[in-house]
Each structure stands twice: as C-alpha cells, then as structure tokens.
Scaffold this active site. Sequence first.
Site, short mmCIF file in Angstrom:
data_model
loop_
_atom_site.label_atom_id
_atom_site.label_comp_id
_atom_site.label_asym_id
_atom_site.label_seq_id
_atom_site.Cartn_x
_atom_site.Cartn_y
_atom_site.Cartn_z
N GLY A 210 -2.11 2.82 -0.44
CA GLY A 210 -0.85 2.10 -0.25
C GLY A 210 -0.38 1.48 -1.55
O GLY A 210 -1.14 1.37 -2.53
N CYS A 211 0.88 1.09 -1.56
CA CYS A 211 1.48 0.55 -2.77
C CYS A 211 0.93 -0.83 -3.09
O CYS A 211 0.49 -1.09 -4.21
CB CYS A 211 3.00 0.52 -2.64
SG CYS A 211 3.60 -0.24 -1.13
N TYR A 212 0.97 -1.72 -2.11
CA TYR A 212 0.44 -3.06 -2.34
C TYR A 212 -1.04 -3.00 -2.74
O TYR A 212 -1.51 -3.76 -3.56
CB TYR A 212 0.54 -3.91 -1.07
CG TYR A 212 1.90 -4.47 -0.76
CD1 TYR A 212 2.56 -5.29 -1.68
CD2 TYR A 212 2.52 -4.24 0.47
CE1 TYR A 212 3.80 -5.85 -1.37
CE2 TYR A 212 3.75 -4.80 0.77
CZ TYR A 212 4.39 -5.60 -0.14
OH TYR A 212 5.61 -6.17 0.17
N THR A 213 -1.74 -2.06 -2.12
CA THR A 213 -3.19 -2.01 -2.33
C THR A 213 -3.52 -1.56 -3.74
O THR A 213 -4.39 -2.14 -4.38
CB THR A 213 -3.83 -1.06 -1.31
OG1 THR A 213 -3.33 0.25 -1.54
CG2 THR A 213 -3.52 -1.47 0.10
#
Lengths: 345, 345, 345, 345
Positions: free
Chosen positions: A148-151
Amino acid sequence: MIKAAVLGATGYAGIELVRLLTTHPEVQIQVLGSKSFAGQKISDVYQNLRHILELECTELDLDAVAKCDVAFTALPHGASKSVIPSLLDRGLKVIDLSGDYRYDDPAVYEAWYGEPHSSPELLAESVYGLCELHREQIKTARLIGNPGCYTTCSILGAAPLLAHKLADTKNIIVDAKSGVTGAGRGLGLAYHFCECTENTKAYKIATHRHTSEIEQELSHIAGEPLMLSFTPHLIPQKRGILATIYMNLTKPCTTEEVAALYKDYYKDEFFIRVKDAGELPETKHVAGSNFVDIGVCVDRRLNRAVIVSAIDNIVKGAAGQAIQNMNLLFGLDEKTGLAAAGFYL
Amino acid sequence: MIKAAVLGATGYAGIELVRLLTTHPEVQIQVLGSKSFAGQKISDVYQNLRHILELECTELDLDAVAKCDVAFTALPHGASKSVIPSLLDRGLKVIDLSGDYRYDDPAVYEAWYGEPHSSPELLAESVYGLCELHREQIKTARLIGNPGCYTTCSILGAAPLLAHKLADTKNIIVDAKSGVTGAGRGLGLAYHFCECTENTKAYKIATHRHTSEIEQELSHIAGEPLMLSFTPHLIPQKRGILATIYMNLTKPCTTEEVAALYKDYYKDEFFIRVKDAGELPETKHVAGSNFVDIGVCVDRRLNRAVIVSAIDNIVKGAAGQAIQNMNLLFGLDEKTGLAAAGFYL
Amino acid sequence: MIKAAVLGATGYAGIELVRLLTTHPEVQIQVLGSKSFAGQKISDVYQNLRHILELECTELDLDAVAKCDVAFTALPHGASKSVIPSLLDRGLKVIDLSGDYRYDDPAVYEAWYGEPHSSPELLAESVYGLCELHREQIKTARLIGNPGCYTTCSILGAAPLLAHKLADTKNIIVDAKSGVTGAGRGLGLAYHFCECTENTKAYKIATHRHTSEIEQELSHIAGEPLMLSFTPHLIPQKRGILATIYMNLTKPCTTEEVAALYKDYYKDEFFIRVKDAGELPETKHVAGSNFVDIGVCVDRRLNRAVIVSAIDNIVKGAAGQAIQNMNLLFGLDEKTGLAAAGFYL
Amino acid sequence: MIKAAVLGATGYAGIELVRLLTTHPEVQIQVLGSKSFAGQKISDVYQNLRHILELECTELDLDAVAKCDVAFTALPHGASKSVIPSLLDRGLKVIDLSGDYRYDDPAVYEAWYGEPHSSPELLAESVYGLCELHREQIKTARLIGNPGCYTTCSILGAAPLLAHKLADTKNIIVDAKSGVTGAGRGLGLAYHFCECTENTKAYKIATHRHTSEIEQELSHIAGEPLMLSFTPHLIPQKRGILATIYMNLTKPCTTEEVAALYKDYYKDEFFIRVKDAGELPETKHVAGSNFVDIGVCVDRRLNRAVIVSAIDNIVKGAAGQAIQNMNLLFGLDEKTGLAAAGFYL
C-alpha cells in the site's frame, strides 16, 4: 520485450502504470482490462495518451491475458482474488496492487478486512513486494503483493531506527498526509473538487487497514511484535504522501547520528534519498517519481526522533513500485524505466 | 552525445529543460549556468534531481560553455543578447528562450520592447523556432529564437483556417489562460500562493508582447498583414495554457469540415493532436508533455469558428520546444526525448 | 421578520442562500427543503452551520411552506415549474433560481431548453431579477426569475457600451471562466478533485443556455436584436466568474472615456464597482460578496473595447442576487444582509 | 461605538481584522497603520474593500491612535514592543497579535526567542488572550497577548483530557497542518504559488516557538510542568489549521466517554463545537469563522486518545480571537460580530 497486461487500467493506479510502462524500454503493453470502459480506446478515456498508446480496453479475457508474461492487477479489493489463481495457472507472473496478498498471516487479513481469506495457500506463497526489504525473495516469486501507499512510506521511514533497536516499540506514531489520488477515481462527495480543495481532514483513525501492514513489516524489522498509531489525512493535492513518524529513542542520539545511520542503512538504494541533517522532504520533490525522501530530526529535549518520509503515492506507493517489482522478477536493472526525476512543477 | 549548456538553469523554463534533458538519450548536460545559485548543486536547489543530476551551477564561464555543442539560453530578457554573439563566435548552436531573436523586423521588436535591438544582424540570421512551421530553416540555423508560450499555442491554433483563407483577418480574438509557471520563479506579490489560488484575472490587455509575435507569424500564413486582440489571463494552476480563438468564417462551414481541415493540415505532425468534432482539449491532457491539442467548433448561427488549443507552457511553450529545435539542429528524430505522455494526474 | 423557505437547500446555491440568510437581520429561515437529505439537520449536512442553524431538512411540504412569506426555489431545472404555481396560489412571493422563469418569449425557452414551457402564463408574469436593470418591476412582482451566473456577469459588463450605441452589435464575444461551484454539488467525473485541479477547459461552445439569456437582455439594452458568441470555461477554483467581453467600437474612444461612461452608468449602484482606467478586476476581490467588479480597456490599434467583469457566481450569480431581489420585494434597503466585503483570502 | 486602530493593517492578520471589524456593529475603524502602504487607501491595497471601507493607511501616528479606545497591533515580531508601552500610557486597551506578551515567565520568552524581553513588567501585567481559558482576567486587562494560531488549536484540543488527569503528560504529540496564510504576506520562495501548490512539508521540527506557548498553558491545566512534541506542516490551502493530538490515556476509556467529557468541558462555549463520537472535524467547516471544531477517538488497542481540532488560523487563530478579546474588554457579548457561519465553499 516483456509482454504486459494491466487489469484495472483505467483507475488511477492503473493509468499511472500505463503512463510509466509506455516509456519502459523492455515492456510492451498487450492487454488493458477495464470493466467500466471496455470497448473504448485508452486514449479516449485518458486523452493524454493520444499518439502514444491507442490500445482498446477490454473486459477480462483470460486467453488474451495468458499470452502475456506478467499481469498487473489493479482491481478493486476482492476482485483480484478471483482472477489471480487463473493467471498463475497459465504461467504468468502476477503483481497485485490490492491488499489481498500482502499478509503473512491470514488471521491478520481476516481481522482487518472482515472476512476470511479466500486463497490462504496463495497468500502463503506470495511475497510482499517492498523491494528494498524483500528484494531476494521477490526475484523468484510468482505472485507479488504490491504494498500500500501509506505503508511503503511509513515502513521505509521507520525501519532503520527499529532495525538498530534505537526506538521504543511502545510509542510509535505515524501521522500521514495523502493527496486525493490515493482515494482512487471512484465518485464520492468527499472527492468533489469543491469539497476537497481548501480542506484538510483526518479519517479512519485507529482503523485504517494499512495499519496492519505497517505493523507486520515493522514487527519483522524490530524482531518483536509491535503495534502503533496510524492516522491518515486527506490534503488538497493530487499526488504525494508525507508521513511524520514519532519514535522515542532508547538512548540519546543527535540528529546527525540518526541521519548517518539512515544513510548507511539505505546506502545501496537508488530510490531512497536520505536528507542531510537540517533538510526535510517535501512531496513536490518526489511527485511523479519512484523516490522515497527521508529526513530525520531528534528532539533532544524529549529524546524523541521525528522522521519525515515522502513518496508519490501512485508511483512508489503503487505503479512505480509495481514496475520495480517487475524489473526484479524479470532480471532487469531495478531502475529500468523508473529513473526519471520528479516533476517538481 | 550532444554536449549541452543550460544558461539560466534555475528558472522554471531552465529547470524544465534540465528535467527533460536528463532523460534525453543523446544529450549530456555539461554546464548549468545560474547567477542566483552559482556554487550550489542543482540537486540542492531542485531536490527532485537528487540521484539524477548532481552537477554544480556556475556563473557564466564562456570557456566552459565553449566546450559544448549547444547552449540553451533561458536568461532574463536582454541578458541573452549580451551572451549569444560570443557563443556563436565559438561555434555553438544557440537556442534562445527569450524574446530577443523572434522577429523578422527590428522595428517590430523596438515597438513592443521599447528599445532598439542591439544586434539586428543576428536577428536577421536567427530562425523562429516554431518547428511545425519552420522546420527546414531550423535544420540549418545557428541561432534559434524559441517561441513564446502564448504564441506557440495561439499560432498553431489559428494557422490552418488562415492558411486556407477561411478566416476574416479583421476580427480575430485570442483569449488565453495561463498557469502561473508562465510568470517565472521571481518573487512578486501577485504570485504569492494566497494571492494566486482561488483567483483568475486578465492582465496586460492589448499590450502583451506576445501579440506582436502572433501577428508576425499569422500574417505570414494569411499572406497579408493582420492585427488581432490578444488577452492573457492568469489562472490558479501551475502548468498549461488554453487559448480560445475566435475567427469569423469567410464562407459557411461545419464543425466537421473544419476539424477535417485541421487534421489534414497537421497530418504529419506528431506533437499536434487535432480532436474530433465534439471533443475539446483540456490542459491536463498536455501537462508535462510536448503536445499541442486543438479542438474546433463552428457556431453556425454566427458563422464563426471557435478554436481551442492547449499546451504545457513550460514544455511545448518553452523547454520541450527548445529540445525539439535541438533535435532538428542535430539531425535527430524530432521526437527524441520528448515522446512521453503528459502526466494527466 | 420575513419568514423564508429555501427549497433545494443542500445544493451549492441553496446552502449559500442559507449561509447569507443566517446573517440577514430581517429574515427567519422557516423551511429547508431537501429531497436528498430530508430528515437530517442542515448542520449535519453542512457542519459549518453547527451552533448557527440546526433546522431539519424536509421533503416538500406545501402546508409548511405556505406559512412563509417568501420561497427561494433552488431546485433542479424543471422541478421548479411543478412547485411554483402552488406557492403563488398560496400567496407567497417566489424567487426562482432555475432557468424556468427568465424569458420574455416562450419560444426562446423552447429553442434552448428543448421542450415547450409548461406555464407560459407565469413566464409572462415573471420578472427577470437582474436588480440593476429591472429594479422597479421587481418591487411589485410575485415571481422572480433569478438570473444565471454567467448571464449576470456578462450582461452587466456589456450593458453600458450597448446602451450608448458605442458597440457594434455584430461582433460581440463573451469569453467566460467559472469556478467549479457553478457546476453544482452533483457527482460527476469532471468534478472529481483530481480531474479538476490543475486543469482548464472550455465546454458547451456555442450551445450554453445562458447565451439566450444574455442575448435577450442585451438586445433590450441595445434596442435591436443581437446575437453573440458565449464560451464558458471551467477553471480550478471554487468561486468566481471572470467574463472577458470583446466589442468593436462604433467610434474611437479612449480607455478613460469608456471608464468614465461606465462609472456614470452605474453611479447609483452599490454592488457595481467600476475600476479606474488601468485597473482590472480579479475574482478574489468579489469572492464571498455580492459585488460586480468591472474593468475596461480600449485597444486603440483595433478600435475594440475589452471589458472584464467579475462576480462570485454563487453570490451575485445566485444566492446574493436572490436576496437582493427579496430585499426589493419586501421594501427593504437593497443592501440589507449583503453589505459585507468579500473574503479576499 | 468603540474606536479602533489596526496597526499592521495590510498583513494577512491585519486585513482579516479589518474585514471582520467592518461588520462589527459596535466598532468604528479610525486608524489603519501600514508601513508598506502608507498613503494608499486600504481599498486600493485590498480591492475587496471598495464601497465598504475607503480609509487611508498611515505611518504610525501616536496622536491619531491615541484618540481610539483600542489598538490591535499586528506588527512584525519585536515591533510591537516598541509601540505598546506608549499606547498603554495614553490609556488605550491593547490587543497584541505578536508573540511578545504571551508568556508568564520572561525566561521562557528568552529561551525561545533568543533575546531578553524588553519590557518584563508589561509581560507580567499582560493577560494571555485565550478567551475560553482566561475569560475573567481578560475582562479587566489593559494588555492582551493574543495567542498564536497553532497554540489556540492545540491547547483547546488537549485541555479537557489533561484537566481530568486522563492523559499521560510524558508522551503528548501535536502534529499540526497549517494553510499558507499562516506564513503571512511577506514574499519568500517557499510561498510562491508554484512552490506551494501540490506540496506538503514539515518545518521547524522541535524548534517552533509556539511549542513553548502550548507547553505553558497545558502545564497550567495539567497542574504539572510538561513538554511535548509539536510539528508544524505547510499544506496547500489558504486558511485552516488541523491539529492531530496523541495522548496516552491513564486509564481505559471509550471514544464515547471522551466525547462526553469534552462536550461537558466546553458546554458553555459558543465557539467550541465538540463532535459526536464517529465524527471528525475538517478545516472547511471552520474556514472564515471563529469556531474551534474538535473530534475525539480512542484507540482501544493502544489505550491512546487521538484528538483532532480545527480552526481558521487567521480567525480564531488571530483576528477573530482578537475581536473576541475586545468584546470581553469592552463588556460586549463575546459573540458580537463573530457569530457568522464559516464559508464552507
């Protein structure tokens, strides 16, 4: 030439994949899957592609996809799971941009996604595609769970301090700010221009699914299970995530020492740019590129590190990282097709 | 490899040149001239360039520049004129992004710039670098006057109707809207974020210098001297110009006929994309790319054509066109280094 | 106190009416009609209203509305027509923000809206609510057709020159730029933040319905039927319309003379602010206010006037003008509740 | 009528004061001090004020100011200190928007501002103008130190939990995001539209002066000295601060319990709007208004509260709070001139 299919090509992650792949010297896009725009040319849906790529979007056609070497699945959550086993059966490498194949433990998936995983055996086989952390495993995988992007932004920002046991694992806080492309192209009042512009808000506090992904990876790195606060915010820009990460230090350090430690940790990573002490990342430095910019600061009064990391959410947080994974899967230089500078403007 | 110098590298046109040249397969940037940032690495001034280009900016050093094959001069108006003769003397090709070498007639320059031209003999030699109109002359030139941003968009939008004598030359109106990069990186209250965002305004009505450039080129095409209204507007976005051009038709036509005529006129031009009848350009379709998108519409009630053309002002309107000119000057495929799709997002 | 109903209260025009009415000293909002949010408090739908107005939205209830003195109908096109006759029957004054009651001639309505008008007798009775032009008629009307946003800006910008027979009626061009609130709150891909921001486009060239409204009113003022080009554009901001109006002069004038003529024409109008020669309007000067700012410029080379007018499309172009009409209908000072400065920031 | 002087009227805090005061029923603006624009009408500098306030800006003239009842000093840091003693001597009430009179302890001022305080006796007399916390003292003060924008948002967000001893004082983190008006109207490359838009960054980590103000006030409330992390961020919008505050709970609570506690704590405060459990504030709900919106969330996994508070930085964070203070100083209803809803759009 690697023959590629992009399934879910007309969403924002999909179209960014297409944009980047059109300049990749070793890839030919063969199939563009799109439920919503089947029968239309991609260059009619995204007119920036006129004179560049005039391929027609199609409904899912497994036989056509089967002629490719790799499939990128940028499908809505859940849809990936029903397609991917067939693609693997037909011998493709699959890079999945959904959350379906990112977990070590099906129970974690179930806890955060609210349903049992439909193919736990594939979950067991899949590799978490954060290239800087799992490069060797990725090279030989069939199925990549693209992070994921945030991750991506959070894990890479926190990893070095945890790897060196310099951070207290009890009080980690990740306060993340994301541009609106992160929400995708689907319609919703919250994404209407007039509702988004000149507005900032937090959402899904303590409940965002990416929390579990961050915890999984950082627990590995720390060598102990950890939990943390993750708060996503929506900010009025298209591209970019900035994650501000707070960690209490287990022993006194200076900003310079932490910066040096980060530089050393990432010294072989082309896509990670650690700032000098005194410098901080900005999302415009990474927008349009696959870079991760990281700045560090120690608050000596509190013996607390504040780490700031920035990525373009749809490049390093989605499409760019997927291509980086593909490069690894096919034995190419990891930078191929990804070594352009960000837009800045 | 072509060795290139970019003088004025840290302004917005200059840095976009640098960004595009770093992905050009036949160019090596050798010199980055910057008065304001001499002694600093370009990647410290524009941190998007870290890991991509770490060259130091320098004060103007003619001996260093003389080792290059081509110089791009993106200097403030007037500064170009004092440097360019020396560069030509030393055998470089020069592509000048200022207004200094765009005119056929020094009197026109003097009328619009308010001072006599300092090197009329070079002005006479220079070629107006609008590639689609002057390709053959460009190929053998030493000095290119790279066109202005508004002018590129306006001229290419109006040319086909005028070339076919279908437009009344007496009532041409160009209403153009530009993003803020067009104003450059210099400080000014009008470009403060809080003054610009959520704001639109017209400026320099009837007096903008680009008017004279547009009139010069369209007079050539029309085969008769013409004058027109040109109104620039500042709109709250970074990149992009949209020019809406009004021309009275000399005989009744349909939108379809005009669209067909435009498609034919530009049928060999990779960078010009004429829309089908019913479609209209948007700046996001061209942002980040060297394309010109043109849509046409005939108002049958009034027998008037409304032509809309869109470019990225710092690409096709500055840096991209300069590279297109360089490609022509050095015998490369005109598309080299410029064939990427726009960002869209 | 005037008891008011706002029907269609949760659209953008409706909610701006509500915002402005909450500070109007002579009005009490009694009914908020909203099909989509019936049963919810307005302060839950628009949380800026918490502690200010906590009224519940309701489905249309004619008996409740009948207890009011005035109804503002900000309903989708067509919906107004089915409700308004009942409201008039029950003795209310009605200010309609749709296009239904703006025309003198049902044939014009039919030509531009594509269907016969359902209540031509009411259309005949209704008054076009552009206060500066029809003040006396408005005072005694029962039904006001509140003007469109583009039309208010265009008509007031062009009127003085036409009234003085100084403009050629054959070559009038209105090039208008609007913020996104003008498109309303309905969902649509074109209004997704990521599609709108950093983007400018023209739309509905030669076919926008507001053209007919502008032509109707300017024909009256000119004393002869006229047709003109009207081109709407969407620009990436919330509030504001800027209309750039081109008119060939019938005799030579200076900018100063035209400015003086405009100042004289509007000398008694509080809401119209004519700029001095050399000044131009900007949308941020009017955003949030009921003002119309007008700047003029004569291009002596072409003997053409370029007039620029600016309004806030949801205030003077919708909600503010509706309140100005209400003030006239109820014998209040026209400025009541509307005399605040724009936001600027 | 209260006669008011605004010194520093043409900066962003100053002009917002002017905008709000022009609708205040009990105030007449008598003096507008502006070094940069002395001799110009305020309505020429901010053309939104035309037809509203046409007063001329002047250099500082103590005799003219002395005829007023109250002076708002919105001067650059340091400039306030040289003027304020004179104003107090002449009997005015002074509301100072700089950081000069916000501290209990001159040593704290010196530590964070890097110089000794020039008038410690006035510092001792001045009252910290956070109305919700110091209302009674404010009523009888001569000199108010109007709080900073970040501080108002942070203190009011954290106060209730600390007052109830429910938060561990050791691990408080305030991650704040501010619009660009917070940086003022001064020119700087960082505030150029093209550098700001589509960009988010942190700055002054662990060193921002507002940290000390927040610590001073929260230490009072907690009843013990505390230190905390404060990280400011710049986001691409004009108005608004969102502060996300992390506090470890000293005993298990639910979101509902914390929400109830906040609602009770602020039950008499018109300008503070505590959200229900499940709701979160957004800056667009408060933009243009004097409200503080607060949402709470408990992360049960971590026994940590996440509090989100939002204000308009130039209203409740500057000009609006200054007027709220003035209302208290002059015995008016605290809401006078401030009870309008935010813009939302």
